[in-house]
Design a protein around this motif. Structure first.
Motif, PDB file in Angstrom:
ATOM      1  N   TRP A 220      37.421  23.696  50.453  1.00 33.93           N
ATOM      2  CA  TRP A 220      36.816  25.003  51.493  1.00 33.93           C
ATOM      3  C   TRP A 220      37.477  26.593  51.197  1.00 33.93           C
ATOM      4  CZ3 TRP A 220      34.934  23.845  56.191  1.00 33.93           C
ATOM      5  CH2 TRP A 220      35.143  25.351  57.199  1.00 33.93           C
ATOM      6  N   HIS A 221      38.049  26.340  50.736  1.00 32.01           N
ATOM      7  CA  HIS A 221      38.633  27.829  50.219  1.00 32.01           C
ATOM      8  C   HIS A 221      38.006  28.502  49.860  1.00 32.01           C
ATOM      9  CE1 HIS A 221      42.921  26.273  50.276  1.00 32.01           C
ATOM     10  NE2 HIS A 221      43.348  27.236  50.950  1.00 32.01           N
ATOM     11  N   SER A 222      36.899  27.969  49.169  1.00 37.32           N
ATOM     12  CA  SER A 222      35.239  28.636  48.624  1.00 37.32           C
ATOM     13  C   SER A 222      34.533  28.911  49.752  1.00 37.32           C
ATOM     14  CB  SER A 222      34.861  27.955  47.575  1.00 37.32           C
ATOM     15  OG  SER A 222      35.275  28.587  46.501  1.00 37.32           O
ATOM     16  N   THR A 223      34.585  27.784  50.438  1.00 37.36           N
ATOM     17  CA  THR A 223      33.255  28.109  51.787  1.00 37.36           C
ATOM     18  C   THR A 223      34.035  29.071  52.966  1.00 37.36           C
ATOM     19  OG1 THR A 223      33.072  25.891  51.280  1.00 37.36           O
ATOM     20  CG2 THR A 223      32.844  27.077  53.274  1.00 37.36           C
ATOM     21  N   ALA A 224      35.121  29.230  52.771  1.00 35.61           N
ATOM     22  CA  ALA A 224      36.033  30.223  53.759  1.00 35.61           C
ATOM     23  C   ALA A 224      36.142  31.718  52.933  1.00 35.61           C
ATOM     24  CB  ALA A 224      37.089  29.559  53.863  1.00 35.61           C
ATOM     25  N   ALA A 225      36.084  31.515  51.454  1.00 34.66           N
ATOM     26  CA  ALA A 225      36.769  32.663  51.693  1.00 34.66           C
ATOM     27  C   ALA A 225      35.643  33.584  51.420  1.00 34.66           C
ATOM     28  CB  ALA A 225      37.089  33.174  50.235  1.00 34.66           C
ATOM     29  N   TYR A 226      34.021  33.036  50.972  1.00 31.88           N
ATOM     30  CA  TYR A 226      32.539  33.747  50.391  1.00 31.88           C
ATOM     31  C   TYR A 226      32.163  33.748  51.995  1.00 31.88           C
ATOM     32  CZ  TYR A 226      32.303  33.139  45.685  1.00 31.88           C
ATOM     33  OH  TYR A 226      32.762  33.093  44.006  1.00 31.88           O
ATOM     34  N   ALA A 227      32.263  33.077  53.445  1.00 31.42           N
ATOM     35  CA  ALA A 227      32.037  32.837  54.190  1.00 31.42           C
ATOM     36  C   ALA A 227      32.778  34.753  54.661  1.00 31.42           C
ATOM     37  CB  ALA A 227      32.671  32.490  55.656  1.00 31.42           C
ATOM     38  N   ILE A 228      33.971  34.842  55.013  1.00 31.94           N
ATOM     39  CA  ILE A 228      34.827  35.821  55.314  1.00 31.94           C
ATOM     40  C   ILE A 228      34.256  37.275  55.015  1.00 31.94           C
ATOM     41  CG2 ILE A 228      36.948  36.892  55.405  1.00 31.94           C
ATOM     42  CD1 ILE A 228      37.760  34.006  55.515  1.00 31.94           C
TER      43      ILE A 228
ATOM     44  N   VAL B 102      39.514  45.782  51.754  1.00 28.89           N
ATOM     45  CA  VAL B 102      39.579  45.036  51.895  1.00 28.89           C
ATOM     46  C   VAL B 102      40.803  44.853  53.147  1.00 28.89           C
ATOM     47  CG1 VAL B 102      40.241  43.448  49.450  1.00 28.89           C
ATOM     48  CG2 VAL B 102      41.996  45.814  49.970  1.00 28.89           C
ATOM     49  N   GLN B 103      40.952  45.982  53.343  1.00 25.77           N
ATOM     50  CA  GLN B 103      41.525  46.818  55.088  1.00 25.77           C
ATOM     51  C   GLN B 103      41.006  46.642  56.201  1.00 25.77           C
ATOM     52  OE1 GLN B 103      41.648  48.376  51.974  1.00 25.77           O
ATOM     53  NE2 GLN B 103      43.103  50.017  52.118  1.00 25.77           N
ATOM     54  N   ASP B 104      39.116  46.281  55.544  1.00 22.43           N
ATOM     55  CA  ASP B 104      38.529  45.479  56.418  1.00 22.43           C
ATOM     56  C   ASP B 104      38.643  43.996  56.957  1.00 22.43           C
ATOM     57  OD1 ASP B 104      37.644  48.476  57.124  1.00 22.43           O
ATOM     58  OD2 ASP B 104      36.455  48.118  55.127  1.00 22.43           O
TER      59      ASP B 104
ATOM     60  N   ALA C   9      27.023  43.111  41.597  1.00 20.75           N
ATOM     61  CA  ALA C   9      27.286  44.304  41.721  1.00 20.75           C
ATOM     62  C   ALA C   9      27.961  44.988  43.197  1.00 20.75           C
ATOM     63  CB  ALA C   9      25.680  44.304  42.744  1.00 20.75           C
ATOM     64  N   ASN C  10      28.534  44.489  43.032  1.00 17.15           N
ATOM     65  CA  ASN C  10      29.304  45.194  44.526  1.00 17.15           C
ATOM     66  C   ASN C  10      31.297  44.162  44.276  1.00 17.15           C
ATOM     67  OD1 ASN C  10      31.056  45.923  47.043  1.00 17.15           O
ATOM     68  ND2 ASN C  10      29.143  44.774  47.727  1.00 17.15           N
ATOM     69  N   SER C  11      31.582  45.401  43.830  1.00 18.51           N
ATOM     70  CA  SER C  11      32.982  45.228  43.433  1.00 18.51           C
ATOM     71  C   SER C  11      34.183  45.123  44.598  1.00 18.51           C
ATOM     72  CB  SER C  11      33.905  46.226  42.448  1.00 18.51           C
ATOM     73  OG  SER C  11      34.526  47.229  43.152  1.00 18.51           O
ATOM     74  N   LEU C  12      33.632  45.832  45.363  1.00 19.72           N
ATOM     75  CA  LEU C  12      34.365  45.785  47.003  1.00 19.72           C
ATOM     76  C   LEU C  12      33.917  43.766  47.701  1.00 19.72           C
ATOM     77  CD1 LEU C  12      33.487  49.036  49.349  1.00 19.72           C
ATOM     78  CD2 LEU C  12      35.953  48.347  47.632  1.00 19.72           C
ATOM     79  N   PHE C  13      32.572  43.813  47.433  1.00 18.64           N
ATOM     80  CA  PHE C  13      32.581  42.187  47.774  1.00 18.64           C
ATOM     81  C   PHE C  13      33.723  41.457  46.869  1.00 18.64           C
ATOM     82  CE2 PHE C  13      30.756  38.204  47.738  1.00 18.64           C
ATOM     83  CZ  PHE C  13      30.558  37.769  48.936  1.00 18.64           C
TER      84      PHE C  13
ATOM     85  N   GLU D 132      38.091  37.456  46.524  1.00 18.86           N
ATOM     86  CA  GLU D 132      39.906  37.406  46.321  1.00 18.86           C
ATOM     87  C   GLU D 132      40.248  37.938  47.085  1.00 18.86           C
ATOM     88  OE1 GLU D 132      39.895  37.891  41.773  1.00 18.86           O
ATOM     89  OE2 GLU D 132      40.593  38.662  42.351  1.00 18.86           O
ATOM     90  N   GLU D 133      40.540  38.697  48.194  1.00 20.15           N
ATOM     91  CA  GLU D 133      41.527  38.783  49.127  1.00 20.15           C
ATOM     92  C   GLU D 133      41.339  37.133  50.227  1.00 20.15           C
ATOM     93  OE1 GLU D 133      44.611  40.236  48.776  1.00 20.15           O
ATOM     94  OE2 GLU D 133      44.691  40.425  50.985  1.00 20.15           O
ATOM     95  N   SER D 134      40.539  37.038  50.244  1.00 22.00           N
ATOM     96  CA  SER D 134      40.117  35.778  51.224  1.00 22.00           C
ATOM     97  C   SER D 134      41.183  34.687  50.550  1.00 22.00           C
ATOM     98  CB  SER D 134      39.238  35.584  51.515  1.00 22.00           C
ATOM     99  OG  SER D 134      38.687  37.302  52.370  1.00 22.00           O
ATOM    100  N   TYR D 135      40.786  34.635  49.755  1.00 27.42           N
ATOM    101  CA  TYR D 135      41.560  32.997  48.699  1.00 27.42           C
ATOM    102  C   TYR D 135      42.739  33.210  48.747  1.00 27.42           C
ATOM    103  CZ  TYR D 135      37.653  31.263  45.632  1.00 27.42           C
ATOM    104  OH  TYR D 135      36.266  30.997  45.658  1.00 27.42           O
TER     105      TYR D 135
END
Ligand SMILES: Nc1ncnc2c1ncn2[C@@H]1O[C@H](COP(=O)(O)OP(=O)(O)OP(=O)(O)O)[C@@H](O)[C@H]1O
Ligand SMILES: Cc1cn([C@H]2C[C@H](O)[C@@H](COP(=O)(O)O)O2)c(=O)[nH]c1=O
Length: 239
Positions: free
Chosen positions: A124-132, A140-142, A193-197, A202-205
């Motif tokens: 689940w954590h992957s499903t949630a982290a990628y979705a978020i 990450v502040q956003d 491509a996107n280090s912010l993504f 990672e922060e969502s995890y």
């Protein structure tokens, strides 16, 4: 929000598109066969999470061999042939597919954990982290605030005993991706491509709770990482 967080909600989402997408009907049929509120057996259930190429496949295989365990993954094999169909769909449908994969996987975990330790490559954590991370943009502040309900485990989904989050520094991860050279999913391409993504995933995890992830530095050699992971399993899981 795009991610359905209960079996009822994701069934409803898949039903809405089943006429147009026959594969959604097939996923629904499999879900129907899974009893609700699955319970785990007496063996430990250990999940490995992390960005692409952090070493999950490598370490899950080694832990499985070491513990004589059963290795499972999300999405489970019985629906993975439809993955490309859903990856090309609109976000809410794609997220419903990955969420459904976890509920189907829960049935497999329930059965397997009566027989041997269960090692899982993403849950689940992957499903949630990628979705978020996909639903927000920028820094990450956003992301939704740390206490937001998006970081909660679904009430009706079987919980693991231990979740280990593998992390490596960005340069080493890119080296591993290049070394591996497999075809990329859209998310993998975006991660590169996107280090912010990448930071948002990672922060969502890290913000997931109940159960939270325990972080493991996966930068050392394969042997060192395995040793660390086995020590953590010994510490946290009773056999
Ligand atoms: N500790 C390590 N040190 C050096 N290389 C490693 C280490 N662990 C894994 N690798 C290599 O890095 C690459 C990616 O590893 P692996 O496929 O296990 O990652 P993954 O997290 O499962 O990726 P994905 O989520 O995309 O499937 C592979 O080529 C693997 O051999
Ligand atoms: C399980 C799962 C995966 N994804 C996306 C995110 C990643 O880029 C790839 C990784 O899949 P792999 O099989 O580990 O190579 O798929 C996702 O968005 N949601 C999920 O639940």
């Amino acid at each position: 929000r795009a991610l359905p967080t209960s079996a009822g909600a994701l069934r409803q989402r898949l039903r809405q598109c089943a006429e147009r997408i026959p594969e959604a009907e097939a996923v629904l049929d499999l879900l129907e066969k899974c009893p609700e509120h699955q319970k785990k057996g007496s063996f430990p259930v250990i999940v490995f999470e992390g960005l692409d190429a952090t070493g999950k496949t490598t370490v899950t295989q080694a832990v499985k061999d070491n513990l004589n365990g059963i290795l499972l993954r999300s999405p489970p094999a019985c629906i993975s042939q439809w993955r490309t169909v859903f990856d090309d769909e609109r976000t809410p449908i794609k997220r419903a597919f990955y969420a459904a994969g976890n509920y189907i996987l829960a049935s497999e975990i329930a059965k397997a954990s009566t027989q041997a330790p269960v090692i899982i490559d993403r849950y689940w954590h992957s499903t949630a982290a990628y979705a978020i991370a996909t639903e927000t943009s920028g820094e990450v502040q956003d992301l939704p605030p740390a206490q937001d309900e998006v970081y909660q485990w679904p009430e009706d989904l079987l919980k693991p005993d231990l979740v280990l989050l593998l992390t490596v520094d960005p340069e080493e991860r890119v080296r591993r991706l290049q070394h591996r050279g497999l075809e990329k999913t859209k998310e993998e391409a975006e991660l590169e491509a996107n280090s912010l993504f990448r930071q948002r995933v990672e922060e969502s995890y890290r913000r997931m709770v109940n159960p939270a992830c325990q972080e493991v530095d996966a930068s050392p050699s394969k042997e060192e990482v395995l040793k660390t992971v086995l020590q953590l399993i010994k510490k946290h899981c009773a056999f």
